[in-house]
Design an enzyme around this catalytic site. Structure first.
Site, PDB file in Angstrom:
ATOM      1  N   ASP A  36      17.312  33.305 -13.263  1.00 53.23           N
ATOM      2  CA  ASP A  36      18.012  34.445 -13.507  1.00 53.23           C
ATOM      3  C   ASP A  36      19.112  34.659 -14.045  1.00 53.23           C
ATOM      4  O   ASP A  36      19.889  35.520 -14.558  1.00 53.23           O
ATOM      5  CB  ASP A  36      18.069  35.048 -12.282  1.00 53.23           C
ATOM      6  CG  ASP A  36      16.816  35.663 -11.334  1.00 53.23           C
ATOM      7  OD1 ASP A  36      16.008  36.262 -12.525  1.00 53.23           O
ATOM      8  OD2 ASP A  36      16.756  35.449 -10.254  1.00 53.23           O
TER       9      ASP A  36
HETATM   10  C1  BGC Z   1      21.408  34.265  -8.333  1.00 48.72           C
HETATM   11  C2  BGC Z   1      19.884  34.267  -8.349  1.00 48.72           C
HETATM   12  C3  BGC Z   1      19.363  35.153  -8.073  1.00 48.72           C
HETATM   13  C4  BGC Z   1      19.933  36.433  -8.790  1.00 48.72           C
HETATM   14  C5  BGC Z   1      19.189  37.734  -8.402  1.00 48.72           C
HETATM   15  C6  BGC Z   1      21.749  35.399  -9.139  1.00 48.72           C
HETATM   16  O1  BGC Z   1      23.060  35.873  -8.690  1.00 48.72           O
HETATM   17  O2  BGC Z   1      22.029  33.127  -8.668  1.00 48.72           O
HETATM   18  O3  BGC Z   1      19.696  32.922  -7.539  1.00 48.72           O
HETATM   19  O4  BGC Z   1      17.880  35.140  -8.336  1.00 48.72           O
HETATM   20  O5  BGC Z   1      21.096  36.592  -8.702  1.00 48.72           O
HETATM   21  O6  BGC Z   1      19.522  38.511  -7.532  1.00 48.72           O
HETATM   22  C1  NOJ Z   2      15.953  33.322  -7.087  1.00 47.67           C
HETATM   23  C2  NOJ Z   2      15.155  34.375  -7.480  1.00 47.67           C
HETATM   24  O1  NOJ Z   2      14.491  34.936  -6.464  1.00 47.67           O
HETATM   25  C3  NOJ Z   2      14.157  33.904  -8.452  1.00 47.67           C
HETATM   26  O2  NOJ Z   2      13.139  35.078  -8.978  1.00 47.67           O
HETATM   27  C4  NOJ Z   2      14.654  32.974  -9.549  1.00 47.67           C
HETATM   28  O3  NOJ Z   2      13.999  32.492 -10.116  1.00 47.67           O
HETATM   29  C5  NOJ Z   2      15.738  32.038  -8.966  1.00 47.67           C
HETATM   30  N1  NOJ Z   2      16.709  32.644  -7.996  1.00 47.67           N
HETATM   31  C6  NOJ Z   2      16.379  31.240 -10.074  1.00 47.67           C
HETATM   32  O4  NOJ Z   2      17.548  32.064 -10.595  1.00 47.67           O
END
Ligand code: BGC
Ligand code: NOJ
Length: 813
Positions: free
Chosen positions: A487
């Protein structure tokens, strides 16, 4: 190594984790409820309840991220003379003579002892009931008669957990309650659009109550010293607005040795529109009365609890291993499967790290969760696939998230995460292999939930694949969009403004050349699955069409995705390499190593082996494999959120447990059992539990999302426990690739990959209408089954053909 303090231990026989010190390094929680009604509960009874959706139907209030930690919960206050205490230590924190919290399968039992009185509370949500049971047993273990004053406590949340926190000017005037006998009803807004209310009941006569928080607690007091409790005198307050609560007051006399049970019940009710009232402004309580009547004695509650335990017995009997290694067996047979159920239920919405108001169900998250859950309750997995697919757009793109209550796509986040579509194939294929139910492919499923737009689920799979093919970049690799699985790799974001969300901002994306090798690998893996599925159902033209696309992708990766020692991670907006030896920082990333090795791209030319070696060389550390190396030390405008994190945390070189299994599966496919096992054991909770309870900080019985990596200030410290794709991936890895029991369309494939030290082990596997007892003799081999004997007869190949009934299998490696 410094000796780490221990806060608890596993009790495998009861399938419990036993916490013996209430001051754990972080609240160690559990989940109650399996469908519809859910609760979170910490080891000191903190937490909250909700119906289906932690945002829209929050029943009780919780204070996140607060001082003191873990604020709000179901609290029992016991006033014994001048001493006031709680069985779970909090909130009074009166030192206890004994404390124990047992987290089990969908239940928690907390026991405290003080001055000769034992209070033990069993918390659970009975199957198919919209209620949390709290069975409190008070026992006088002293030689004197005890006169106790007992106060219960719950605080109502005014339904929408987001507005409950934001728009309290309104909520301060809406709160309403009714009191009837020993039941306190919470009916805020019931008169208007709402058809639901909640109640808190106890199966005993009460000598008083409170429903107004300010009256009960005192405006400047804390949960630790509520006025009513401290004075031992309820106020019989009736809330009108402000903050409604529910507290029962009971006077209890206990003879020496005597014990008494009290069943408290926190329930949720929905009424039909035309049956809402029994008199003007008086709620119709019929359904509440019925719910209470089913659970108003110790006997009835004990039976409901037995049924819950039997339910878990059955679920955990589907896949059971005996290896003789307790640390492996307890994770496979108990905790990993349990965590899979929890992530299936909640996706990433409600934990002690996710407030429940931000994210609903994730498109990619829930598809992955399915893979850890599908063997448990296939019909629920089936429904989930349909729900997820219903949020897809006609071009194959998808909403990144949807709300569990409405099942509607979440507009706040929208779509544009270009890995999302592939995961639908991943989830659906897992479902069909487990069940043999191809009929799901013919289900009519809408786009964006619009009636009239329905096409078959198979068509959804097809457009998912096409979405990748239709969005290729200059190297014929998939365009990344807002982000892929990571993400935080936001290659079209270009944000200098800290008020912009990395997730939803695309300041420049027109003309982008940003491509993802992670999606490329994912496309090849799911593409091969899709091709096999098409062949299976006789769609040979479609199979050939997609095989060509998969082959082209493999070629593109070999040509433009290989950096010499590992796979590249991506190309940025301008077409420059990311995750290359040429880069100053973050020369190598784990995601593309995982997916391209799982896809076995270039295995024949040694690419897979080199990539796996590079993971060991550059990514591995004592606590697992980090996401990238070296970590970013500064914010890179072209890369987005990933470079906003301090070194060693989260997506910037943290150990994202979720993607360690990808590399482990790559190792397994390559037959490198020793390496697969050593990577796996590093992030297996039971191994961590033994060594690092204080450092690890979060619950030692489940995986957490992220463990601080080698570049972090405190490597090994865990964060974001429970709701992580790690659960499903750990399960998929150990059950199918390490232990090697792999469901397939026509049967079960036996193909383990083990460390050479592995001993003979047995897996009991229920599969459709069959039950297999599979014994595997590794004989020191890491990979390669030489012979399989099915019910005394040798068979050809490694797939046990499916047939109903009981079977005994012996496999020799
Ligand atoms: C986090 C991710 C998360 C994303 C969506 C980011 O700030 O590091 O792990 O999946 O936000 O909420
Ligand atoms: C948490 C999110 O829920 C997931 O969809 C994503 O792939 C990982 N973070 C890595 O960013």
């Amino acid at each position: 190594m410094e000796q780490q303090k221990r806060y608890g231990h596993f009790d495998d026989q009861h399938r419990e984790y036993v916490i013996t010190d209430p001051q754990t390094p972080w609240p160690w929680i559990n989940y109650l409820g399996n469908e519809d009604f859910f609760s979170l509960i910490s080891n000191t009874a903190g937490g909250y309840s909700f119906y289906k959706d932690a945002k829209f139907r929050r029943i009780t209030r919780y204070r996140y991220n607060n001082v003191p930690m873990d604020n709000g919960g179901r609290y029992f206050y016991i006033k014994d003379g001048e001493t006031v205490w709680n069985p779970g230590w909090k909130p009074c924190k009166t030192p206890l003579d004994f404390y124990e919290c047992r987290h089990g399968m969908s239940y928690t039992r907390i026991t405290g002892r003080k001055n000769g009185v034992e209070a033990s509370v069993l918390f659970f949500v009975p199957l198919k009931k919209w209620a949390e049971v709290q069975k409190l047993t008070l026992k006088n273990e002293s030689q004197e008669v005890k006169q106790l004053k007992l106060f219960s406590f719950e605080e109502w949340c005014l339904w929408n957990a987001a507005t409950d926190m934001e728009n309290f000017q309104r909520n301060f005037s809406t709160g309403e309650v009714e009191i009837e006998g020993s039941t306190i009803y919470h009916k805020t807004e019931y008169r208007e659009r709402r058809n639901h209310y909640a109640f808190y009941h106890v199966n005993a006569e009460i000598q008083g109550f409170d429903t107004d928080r300010e009256t009960f607690v005192g405006l400047y007091n804390e949960f630790a010293n509520p006025d009513a409790v401290m004075e031992g005198r309820p106020r019989n307050s009736h809330a009108h607005g402000w903050s409604p609560i529910a507290s029962h007051y009971i006077e209890v006399t206990l003879q020496p040795g005597e014990s008494k049970d009290f069943v408290f019940l926190l329930g949720y009710i929905e009424n039909e529109q035309d049956e809402k009232f029994e008199a003007p402004q008086v709620i119709n309580k019929k359904k509440a009365h019925d719910l209470i009547a089913g659970l108003d004695t110790t006997d009835k509650v004990d039976r409901a609890f037995d049924m819950l335990c039997a339910y878990w017995d059955a679920l955990l009997n589907i896949y059971k291993v005996r290896t003789g290694n307790d640390k492996l067996d307890r994770m496979v047979n108990i905790w990993n499967q349990y965590q899979c159920m929890v992530t299936f239920n909640f996706s990433r919405s409600a934990s002690f790290f996710e407030s429940g108001v931000g994210r609903g169900m994730g498109f990619r998250d829930s598809n992955q969760d399915l893979v850890g859950f599908v063997h448990q309750i296939p019909p629920r997995a089936r429904q989930r696939i349909i729900d997820i697919a219903s949020t897809q757009f006609p071009d194959g793109g998808c909403y990144h998230q949807y709300q569990p209550l409405t099942k509607r796509g979440n507009n706040d986040i929208g779509g544009g995460f270009n890995d999302d579509p592939c995961w639908l194939i991943f989830g659906t294929v897992a479902y069909i292999k487990e069940t043999g139910d191809f009929s799901i492919l013919d289900e009519m499923v809408p786009f964006d939930n619009q009636p009239g737009s329905e096409v078959t689920l198979f068509e959804h799979l097809k457009i998912s694949m096409d979405h990748v093919i239709n969005n290729l970049g200059p190297h014929m690799l998939p365009l990344i969009g807002r982000a892929d699985w990571n993400d935080c790799l936001n290659l079209n974001c270009f944000s200098w403004d800290p008020n912009e969300s990395f997730q939803t901002t695309e300041n420049v994306s027109e003309g982008t050349k940003a491509e993802s090798l992670m999606i490329a690998g994912l496309f090849v893996v799911t593409g091969k699955d899709y091709v096999a599925l098409c062949k299976k159902i006789g769609k040979t033209d479609e199979a050939a069409r997609m095989q060509a696309a998969v082959d082209a992708m493999i070629e593109a990766v070999k040509k433009h995705g290989w950096d010499g020692e590992w796979y590249l991670r991506a190309y940025d907006f301008y077409g420059r390499k990311i995750g290359s030896n040429e880069c100053d920082e973050a020369k190598i990333f784990i995601e593309s190593q995982g997916w391209c090795t799982m896809a076995e791209i270039g295995a024949e030319d040694g690419l897979v082996a080199k990539s796996l070696d590079s993971c060991k060389k550059y990514l591995e550390c004592e606590h697992g494999m980090v996401l990238n190396n070296p970590a970013f030390t500064k914010y890179i405008y072209e890369y987005g959120e990933i470079s906003s994190y301090p070194e060693g945390y989260k997506e910037n070189a943290g150990i994202f447990c979720h993607n360690n299994p990808w590399v482990i599966i790559g190792e397994c496919l390559a037959g490198r059992g020793n390496d697969a096992w050593s990577h796996y054991a590093k992030i297996l909770p039971s191994y961590v539990e033994e060594k690092y309870q204080t450092l690890h900080k979060v619950e030692p019985y489940v995986n957490c999302q992220m463990v601080a990596g080698k570049d972090a200030f405190r490597p090994g410290e865990g964060k974001n426990s429970w709701l992580t794709g790690t659960a499903a991936w750990m399960w998929y890895t150990v059950s199918e690739f390490i232990l090697g029991i792999k469901p397939d369309y026509d049967g079960i494939r036996i193909d383990p990959c083990l460390p050479e030290t592995a001993k003979t082990y047995t897996v009991q596997r229920k599969f459709r209408e069959a039950e297999y007892e599979i014994t595997i003799h590794p004989n020191g081999a890491q990979k390669g089954v030489k012979q399989i004997i099915l019910d005394g007869q040798p068979i050809d190949g490694t797939v046990i053909p499916y047939s109903p009934g009981k079977h005994v299998v012996e496999a020799t490696m």
